[in-house]
Write a protein that holds these residues in place. Structure first.
Motif, PDB file in Angstrom:
ATOM      1  N   PRO A  22      11.781   5.132 -52.249  1.00  0.00           N
ATOM      2  CA  PRO A  22      12.901   6.056 -52.401  1.00  0.00           C
ATOM      3  C   PRO A  22      13.907   5.839 -51.261  1.00  0.00           C
ATOM      4  CG  PRO A  22      11.181   7.131 -51.145  1.00  0.00           C
ATOM      5  CD  PRO A  22      10.725   5.701 -51.358  1.00  0.00           C
TER       6      PRO A  22
ATOM      7  N   VAL B 209      19.332  10.398 -60.087  1.00  0.00           N
ATOM      8  CA  VAL B 209      18.926  11.719 -59.612  1.00  0.00           C
ATOM      9  C   VAL B 209      18.033  12.421 -60.624  1.00  0.00           C
ATOM     10  CG1 VAL B 209      21.107  11.958 -58.340  1.00  0.00           C
ATOM     11  CG2 VAL B 209      20.890  13.034 -60.575  1.00  0.00           C
ATOM     12  N   VAL B 210      17.112  13.225 -60.093  1.00  0.00           N
ATOM     13  CA  VAL B 210      16.375  14.192 -60.896  1.00  0.00           C
ATOM     14  C   VAL B 210      16.901  15.581 -60.523  1.00  0.00           C
ATOM     15  CG1 VAL B 210      14.145  15.164 -61.525  1.00  0.00           C
ATOM     16  CG2 VAL B 210      14.305  12.726 -60.966  1.00  0.00           C
ATOM     17  N   SER B 211      16.517  16.065 -59.341  1.00  0.00           N
ATOM     18  CA  SER B 211      16.771  17.466 -58.965  1.00  0.00           C
ATOM     19  C   SER B 211      18.233  17.846 -58.960  1.00  0.00           C
ATOM     20  CB  SER B 211      16.201  17.744 -57.569  1.00  0.00           C
ATOM     21  OG  SER B 211      14.884  17.323 -57.495  1.00  0.00           O
TER      22      SER B 211
ATOM     23  N   ILE C  70      17.609   5.801 -55.458  1.00  0.00           N
ATOM     24  CA  ILE C  70      16.881   6.956 -56.004  1.00  0.00           C
ATOM     25  C   ILE C  70      16.027   7.587 -54.906  1.00  0.00           C
ATOM     26  CG2 ILE C  70      14.983   5.490 -56.893  1.00  0.00           C
ATOM     27  CD1 ILE C  70      14.801   7.514 -59.280  1.00  0.00           C
TER      28      ILE C  70
ATOM     29  N   ARG D 289      11.172  10.210 -68.022  1.00  0.00           N
ATOM     30  CA  ARG D 289      10.021   9.980 -67.128  1.00  0.00           C
ATOM     31  C   ARG D 289       9.041  11.138 -67.297  1.00  0.00           C
ATOM     32  NH1 ARG D 289       8.930  11.682 -61.704  1.00  0.00           N
ATOM     33  NH2 ARG D 289       7.576  10.247 -60.591  1.00  0.00           N
TER      34      ARG D 289
HETATM   35  C1  LIG Z   1      11.355   8.809 -59.849  1.00  0.00           C
HETATM   36  C2  LIG Z   1      11.589   8.564 -58.405  1.00  0.00           C
HETATM   37  N1  LIG Z   1      11.384   7.346 -57.865  1.00  0.00           N
HETATM   38  C3  LIG Z   1      11.636   7.293 -56.565  1.00  0.00           C
HETATM   39  S1  LIG Z   1      12.108   8.789 -55.955  1.00  0.00           S
HETATM   40  C4  LIG Z   1      11.999   9.493 -57.506  1.00  0.00           C
HETATM   41  C5  LIG Z   1      12.293  10.922 -57.778  1.00  0.00           C
HETATM   42  C6  LIG Z   1      13.702  11.306 -57.436  1.00  0.00           C
HETATM   43  O1  LIG Z   1      13.854  12.676 -57.617  1.00  0.00           O
HETATM   44  P1  LIG Z   1      14.944  13.523 -56.867  1.00  0.00           P
HETATM   45  O2  LIG Z   1      16.278  13.067 -57.355  1.00  0.00           O
HETATM   46  O3  LIG Z   1      14.628  14.944 -57.307  1.00  0.00           O
HETATM   47  O4  LIG Z   1      14.743  13.342 -55.402  1.00  0.00           O
END
Ligand SMILES: Cc1ncsc1CCOP(=O)(O)O
Ligand SMILES: Cc1ncc(COP(=O)(O)OP(=O)(O)O)c(N)n1
Ligand SMILES: [Mg+2]
Length: 210
Positions: free
Chosen positions: A134, A188-190, A167, A43
């Motif tokens: 989210p 997850v990202v962070s 997510i 992404r």
């Molecule tokens: C790409 C995306 N789409 C909805 S929330 C998000 C980011 C999620 O990032 P994190 O896991 O850091 O909260």
């Protein structure tokens, strides 16, 4: 018809160069895969098309080496160019029906669900899996509308058989509750990209999801 209704990928990493805390994306991705990540989405929101394509090719080599699927966010052309497993699009992106019309059997299609009414959309006919976006508000993506929360996952689970990906601020403290509510996967990202040890963070999450 969607090409696959199954989603055997409980731990879903969404990665971008910017979110890797100054470390090389490919290093973070490899550590995460070794820790147990099942699928990776690239992404990149701030890169030129050429740089995104280059990054996608390099990441595809890595995901191929480990035999895991690669998803490209937003950019259908890049997903096709690198022969990605799938593409993820949201409500403001290319429409799933248009993608499916052109690339019917070549891409799995993920679609962001931001509102329960979107389950009634005709687009759902072309969607393989849904990102509930989210679950909780997150600094990683600020242009979101409401939060589904864990109750939202249960609500959507009752209304569709499609695989659901939770997510938005998902971590070791809420992942199990999301699965129990009916999510098939935690994205997850962070929790991985910002972790001091991305492999250990992935292992910890994966152990919770098995
Ligand atoms: C790409 C995306 N789409 C909805 S929330 C998000 C980011 C999620 O990032 P994190 O896991 O850091 O909260
Ligand atoms: C698995 C997954 N779910 C939701 C999203 C968000 O997609 P979108 O709404 O198009 O927002 P951007 O990621 O493009 O900012 C996602 N990327 N992945
Ligand atoms: Mg998008």
């Amino acid at each position: 018809m969607p090409i696959n209704s199954g989603f055997p990928y409980p731990l879903y990493l969404v990665i971008s160069e910017r979110d890797c805390a100054g470390r090389p994306l490919l290093w973070v991705a490899e550590e995460a895969i070794r820790g147990g990540v099942d699928i990776i989405q690239l992404r990149e929101k701030e890169m030129s098309n050429d740089a995104f394509l280059k990054q996608a090719r390099a990441l595809k080599k890595l995901t191929d080496k480990f035999g895991i699927p690669l998803v490209i966010n937003d950019a259908v052309d890049i997903a096709i160019a690198v022969e990605a497993w799938g593409v993820h699009v949201g409500q403001q992106d290319s429409a799933p029906l248009e993608i499916a019309e052109k690339f019917a059997d070549r891409l799995h299609i993920g679609w962001s669900l931001e509102d329960i009414a979107q389950l009634e959309s005709e687009q759902m006919a072309a969607v393989d899996h849904l990102g509930l976006s989210p679950i909780y508000a997150t600094a990683t993506k600020t242009d979101t509308i409401t939060e589904w929360g864990i109750d939202g996952i249960s609500e959507v689970r009752k209304m569709t058989d499609k695989p659901l990906i939770a997510i938005g601020r998902m971590h070791a403290g809420n992942a199990v509750a999301a699965l129990a509510a009916g999510a098939n996967s935690i994205a997850v990202v962070s929790s991985i990209c910002q972790a001091p040890d991305p492999r250990a963070a992935s292992q910890q999450l994966k152990n919770l999801l098995l």
